[in-house]
Design a protein around this motif. Sequence first.
Motif, PDB file in Angstrom:
ATOM      1  N   ALA A   1      30.751  57.313  41.280  1.00 38.24           N
ATOM      2  CA  ALA A   1      30.789  56.045  42.020  1.00 38.24           C
ATOM      3  C   ALA A   1      30.893  54.871  41.067  1.00 38.24           C
ATOM      4  N   ARG A   2      30.149  54.927  39.975  1.00 37.83           N
ATOM      5  CA  ARG A   2      30.229  53.845  38.977  1.00 37.83           C
ATOM      6  C   ARG A   2      31.621  53.803  38.349  1.00 37.83           C
ATOM      7  N   LEU A   3      32.175  54.980  38.075  1.00 32.68           N
ATOM      8  CA  LEU A   3      33.526  55.046  37.509  1.00 32.68           C
ATOM      9  C   LEU A   3      34.544  54.460  38.480  1.00 32.68           C
ATOM     10  N   LEU A   4      34.404  54.747  39.759  1.00 26.56           N
ATOM     11  CA  LEU A   4      35.359  54.246  40.747  1.00 26.56           C
ATOM     12  C   LEU A   4      35.338  52.720  40.802  1.00 26.56           C
ATOM     13  N   VAL A   5      34.154  52.116  40.799  1.00 27.61           N
ATOM     14  CA  VAL A   5      34.066  50.656  40.814  1.00 27.61           C
ATOM     15  C   VAL A   5      34.682  50.073  39.548  1.00 27.61           C
ATOM     16  N   ALA A   6      34.377  50.683  38.395  1.00 25.85           N
ATOM     17  CA  ALA A   6      34.952  50.186  37.141  1.00 25.85           C
ATOM     18  C   ALA A   6      36.469  50.294  37.146  1.00 25.85           C
ATOM     19  N   THR A   7      36.985  51.366  37.730  1.00 28.52           N
ATOM     20  CA  THR A   7      38.437  51.535  37.820  1.00 28.52           C
ATOM     21  C   THR A   7      39.061  50.435  38.664  1.00 28.52           C
ATOM     22  N   LEU A   8      38.473  50.157  39.802  1.00 28.01           N
ATOM     23  CA  LEU A   8      39.017  49.112  40.669  1.00 28.01           C
ATOM     24  C   LEU A   8      38.886  47.737  40.031  1.00 28.01           C
ATOM     25  N   ASP A   9      37.806  47.518  39.270  1.00 28.01           N
ATOM     26  CA  ASP A   9      37.679  46.263  38.529  1.00 28.01           C
ATOM     27  C   ASP A   9      38.843  46.107  37.542  1.00 28.01           C
ATOM     28  N   GLY A  10      39.160  47.207  36.832  1.00 28.26           N
ATOM     29  CA  GLY A  10      40.245  47.162  35.861  1.00 28.26           C
ATOM     30  C   GLY A  10      41.604  46.975  36.491  1.00 28.26           C
ATOM     31  N   ILE A  11      41.798  47.564  37.663  1.00 31.15           N
ATOM     32  CA  ILE A  11      43.059  47.364  38.392  1.00 31.15           C
ATOM     33  C   ILE A  11      43.171  45.908  38.827  1.00 31.15           C
ATOM     34  N   ALA A  12      42.062  45.355  39.312  1.00 30.89           N
ATOM     35  CA  ALA A  12      42.081  43.986  39.830  1.00 30.89           C
ATOM     36  C   ALA A  12      42.395  42.970  38.743  1.00 30.89           C
ATOM     37  N   ASP A  13      41.825  43.155  37.540  1.00 29.44           N
ATOM     38  CA  ASP A  13      42.051  42.145  36.505  1.00 29.44           C
ATOM     39  C   ASP A  13      43.221  42.479  35.585  1.00 29.44           C
ATOM     40  N   GLY A  14      43.922  43.575  35.895  1.00 30.10           N
ATOM     41  CA  GLY A  14      45.124  43.901  35.135  1.00 30.10           C
ATOM     42  C   GLY A  14      44.884  44.547  33.793  1.00 30.10           C
ATOM     43  N   SER A  15      43.638  44.958  33.509  1.00 29.16           N
ATOM     44  CA  SER A  15      43.327  45.525  32.197  1.00 29.16           C
ATOM     45  C   SER A  15      43.487  47.034  32.131  1.00 29.16           C
ATOM     46  N   LEU A  16      43.770  47.688  33.264  1.00 33.38           N
ATOM     47  CA  LEU A  16      43.752  49.148  33.302  1.00 33.38           C
ATOM     48  C   LEU A  16      45.066  49.688  33.834  1.00 33.38           C
ATOM     49  N   GLU A  17      45.655  50.606  33.093  1.00 31.30           N
ATOM     50  CA  GLU A  17      46.857  51.308  33.525  1.00 31.30           C
ATOM     51  C   GLU A  17      46.592  52.811  33.439  1.00 31.30           C
ATOM     52  N   PRO A  18      47.058  53.577  34.406  1.00 32.16           N
ATOM     53  CA  PRO A  18      46.812  55.022  34.362  1.00 32.16           C
ATOM     54  C   PRO A  18      47.703  55.714  33.338  1.00 32.16           C
ATOM     55  N   ARG A  19      47.189  56.839  32.825  1.00 36.14           N
ATOM     56  CA  ARG A  19      47.939  57.634  31.852  1.00 36.14           C
ATOM     57  C   ARG A  19      48.246  59.005  32.439  1.00 36.14           C
ATOM     58  N   PRO A  20      49.444  59.537  32.170  1.00 35.43           N
ATOM     59  CA  PRO A  20      49.799  60.862  32.719  1.00 35.43           C
ATOM     60  C   PRO A  20      48.820  61.932  32.266  1.00 35.43           C
TER      61      PRO A  20
END
Length: 324
Positions: free
Chosen positions: A189-208
């Motif tokens: 759950a903590r990871l999911l929130v952190a992931t959405l935070d990163g998506i929202a601020d543009g700092s996170l991109e997924p890797r294959p």
Amino acid sequence: MDRHGRLGPARGGEPALRLLFAGTPEAAVPSLEALLASGHEVVAVLTRPDARSGRGRKVSRSPVAGRADAAGLPVLQPRSPREPEFLAQLADLAVDCAPVVAYGALVPPAALDLPAHGWVNLHFSLLPAWRGAAPVQHALMAGDELTGACTFRLEQGLDTGPVYGVVTEPIGPRDTAGDLLGRLAVSGARLLVATLDGIADGSLEPRPQPAEGVSLAPRIETADARVDWALPAHVVDRRVRGVTPAPGAWTTWRGERLRLGPVEPVPSSSLGPGELAVGPDGVLVGTGRGAVRLGEVQPAGRRVLPAADWARGARPAPDERFGE
């Protein structure tokens, strides 16, 4: 920036992302709780339809639906997410992203691209290991010493999408699937929130995902949870723990099903596979190599009993075996 492009950090007190949360079992509730407490806005919940369960076959809502009801959230329960009515509802919600935790149905291609940032799945394994419906159970049964959780962008393949983030979790020597899933549900759950935070601020991109190390974790049915006493004791042990609490390990005794709680391997034994011995060391059952000590058992239609209490009532004869 509008929801058809990448969103920047929230400004003016506005939530960072509008979300549709998809999930069904108890393991998904910590993620919903975490999102409700986050800076994102859960505008609706998608879960499986109410189902009949228990001896009385009463209609019950999923754990996620119950939590959504308590939060006053709209609950969507299509029989299938392919239904045109659901797809229209999803389009009308205009969500930025749809986080998913054990929803229990395949999201169709027509729905995958409706949220601007797609569907982000929290999966309880270290992908690409254990893709499928029962990753925690299969990790335990395989004897893995380490597992974890991943967030990844959902695509048409089975858990094949690019990964945003990972947390790891050691598997203890006496962990059951319930124990391990309970811990992963919280850290995930903590990871999911952190992931959405990163998506929202543009700092996170997924890797294959890596091409190597792929393994599959299909759903475990009740028939799969029957104990094979010809296997070595350490394998019986981890298989029993892997299906505890659900669907629950079982064997047969005098023609009836006997449910088994976790067992404990013992170093050596002259017992044959399925053969019982009752003594000061407890209730032992032989396996293909070594033996296991029973913990709790549950005869059909009865309450759970300590194995010693069950044995006093059952009075197994010297030549009786489980599984016959």
